[in-house]
Write a protein that holds these residues in place. Structure first.
Motif, PDB file in Angstrom:
ATOM      1  N   GLU A 178       0.824  -1.206   0.000  1.00 17.28           N
ATOM      2  CA  GLU A 178       0.000   0.000   0.000  1.00 17.28           C
ATOM      3  C   GLU A 178       0.859   1.257   0.000  1.00 17.28           C
ATOM      4  N   GLU A 179       1.934   1.231   0.791  1.00 11.36           N
ATOM      5  CA  GLU A 179       2.843   2.387   0.819  1.00 11.36           C
ATOM      6  C   GLU A 179       3.582   2.519  -0.510  1.00 11.36           C
ATOM      7  N   SER A 192       2.481   1.686  -3.408  1.00 16.42           N
ATOM      8  CA  SER A 192       1.552   2.116  -4.450  1.00 16.42           C
ATOM      9  C   SER A 192       1.418   3.632  -4.539  1.00 16.42           C
ATOM     10  N   LYS A 193       1.821   4.350  -3.511  1.00 16.34           N
ATOM     11  CA  LYS A 193       1.730   5.811  -3.521  1.00 16.34           C
ATOM     12  C   LYS A 193       2.828   6.443  -4.385  1.00 16.34           C
ATOM     13  N   HIS A 194       3.876   5.682  -4.682  1.00 16.97           N
ATOM     14  CA  HIS A 194       4.991   6.176  -5.500  1.00 16.97           C
ATOM     15  C   HIS A 194       4.798   5.696  -6.941  1.00 16.97           C
ATOM     16  N   GLY A 233       4.697   1.832  -8.661  1.00 12.15           N
ATOM     17  CA  GLY A 233       4.127   1.541  -7.358  1.00 12.15           C
ATOM     18  C   GLY A 233       3.741   0.089  -7.165  1.00 12.15           C
TER      19      GLY A 233
END
Length: 452
Positions: free
Chosen positions: A17-18, A20-22, A58
């Motif tokens: 999830e973290e 996927s933000k990039h 991501g």
């Protein structure tokens, strides 16, 4: 053992999830084998272009990385390592089998053993080209001139296959000579920029049959393989809305009737796309070299046509070349138009599944492999794009068994059957385009299903 355990405890982790933000330009991270890499600055230098990296941004992209990169590429990854590992990294049974198969092919040397197909193709093309020129320059018969035009279309088909191969792996002894082969086969002989081809083709492979990410399905206003296009989808590749306006609705309503005529003049669009890219402000690798190659084509081709005695023969010569080459354009659409489609970005964790869903093989006898350029094994090529075409028939039974093991589709149709499937797909969308009141029901259905 204690030291190893302590080192493992010191690892830094982030979740999927973290990660996927990039997923955008200016902040682009990827995971490969559970290790997280920051490719933000590298993206614009990436030989395959920025688009594939952005499409998979991501995510864990191990399978896609294996598919497109030789073993030598792994050593370059450490430069981009962030120090993070993916906490919830998981390998599915399907991916594990795919990676084992890739390792097996690598160890057997299949990616390096290219056979003598390139030499045979070059000799064959040279003979055809000399025959075409002789027919135009040294013969006076009307029929001979038209047949020479058809021969030129066959030449373009064979040249395109070589250009395609050189774009996926080195067909020459060095990368520099391979680039020369690309410019020669693409720009100089066919008039289609290899830079344009790489730009669109890499995106197609990564996002196979995504309606909004795969440029090979985005042909409005002339063609639409799904009613989802009736909702004015936004093309993530071209960064513009695909308008389903009255003009598009008119053409789509009759697309099953106009399909073959459109394929006969499809090269005109390819020439146009080449000029639009090379004259744009977009970053184009080897722009000057690409422009030079295009200038060479638009020198020799008009000169050859001008050597014909009158405008009737000139027009028919060009039409004959386009119509024969249309077989190849039809082949490319048969491989995907009637396969399953979806909306949204590609996912790195279902690489094998998406390739099987979005491709259709063309069944033909081995003696016809030269005519289809290896691309009749479309699924095999999509799964292993670096695999030389001489091996595709050999690995086909292995891929078929793997699909059977994991209950995935392996569709292999005859050329006639594939045409029927494609026409049926186009006709279904055409009928629904005529009665747009049906669209809400169809769109709801397609929101939870794919077609094939």
């Amino acid at each position: 053992m204690a030291a190893a355990a302590a080192a493992a405890d010191e690892k830094k982790y982030i979740t999927s999830e973290e990660l996927s933000k990039h997923n955008k330009s200016g902040d682009l991270w990827l995971s490969i084998q559970g290790k997280v890499y920051n490719v933000t600055d590298w993206a614009k230098q990436h030989p395959g272009g920025e688009v594939p990296l952005l499409n998979l941004g991501g995510q864990d992209v191990t399978d896609a990385f294996i598919a497109f990169h030789p073993g030598s590429a792994w050593k370059h990854l450490d430069t981009f390592f962030t120090g993070y590992h993916l906490r919830d990294f998981h390998v599915s049974d399907m991916s594990r089998d795919y990676r084992n198969l890739a390792t097996q092919f690598t160890r057997s040397g299949m990616f390096e053993k290219k056979g003598h197909g390139v030499i045979y193709s070059l000799c064959f093309i040279s003979v055809l080209l000399a025959t075409c020129f002789y027919g135009v320059l040294r013969c006076d018969g009307f029929l001979t001139h038209i047949l020479s035009g058809g021969l030129l279309g066959l030449i373009w088909m064979q040249v395109a296959y070589l250009g395609h191969d050189s774009g996926h792996y080195n067909i020459m002894i060095s990368p520099r000579f391979n680039k020369l082969a690309q410019i020669l086969t693409g720009n100089c002989l066919t008039g289609i920029s290899i830079a344009w081809w790489k730009w669109t083709h890499n995106a197609h492979h990564i996002a196979c049959n995504s309606l909004d990410y795969d440029p090979d399905l985005q042909h409005l206003p002339m063609l639409a393989v799904s009613t989802r296009f009736f909702t004015n989808l936004t093309s993530k590749f071209y960064n513009r809305k695909l308008e389903f306006d009255p003009i598009a609705r008119f053409f789509i309503s009759y697309q099953h009737l106009t399909y073959y005529p459109v394929m006969c003049v499809a090269r005109v669009n390819l020439y146009l796309q080449t000029f639009l890219l090379l004259l744009s402000n977009r970053r184009v690798p080897d722009r000057a070299l690409n422009i030079l190659g295009i200038m060479i084509f638009w020198t020799w081709f008009p000169l050859l046509v001008s050597c014909l005695p009158n405008w009737t023969e000139r027009v028919l010569f060009v039409l004959a070349s386009f119509c024969v080459c249309a077989i190849q354009h039809i082949q490319f659409t048969l491989n995907h138009f009637a396969a399953d489609v979806y909306v949204g970005p590609p996912k790195g964790n279902n690489w094998f599944e998406k390739q099987t869903a979005g491709t259709i093989d063309i069944d033909c006898p081995s003696w016809m492999d030269w005519f289809f350029g290896g691309l009749q094994f479309q699924l095999e090529h999509h799964l292993f794009p670096r695999l030389p075409r001489c091996h595709l028939r050999k690995v086909s039974p292995i891929i078929r068994e793997l699909c059977k093991k994991h209950n995935l589709p392996y569709r292999s149709l005859t050329f006639v059957e594939a045409n029927k499937w494609t026409l049926r797909t186009l006709r279904t969308a055409a009928v629904e385009a005529r009665d747009f009141s049906m669209a809400p029901r169809n769109l709801l259905w397609e929101a939870v299903n794919t077609h094939g």
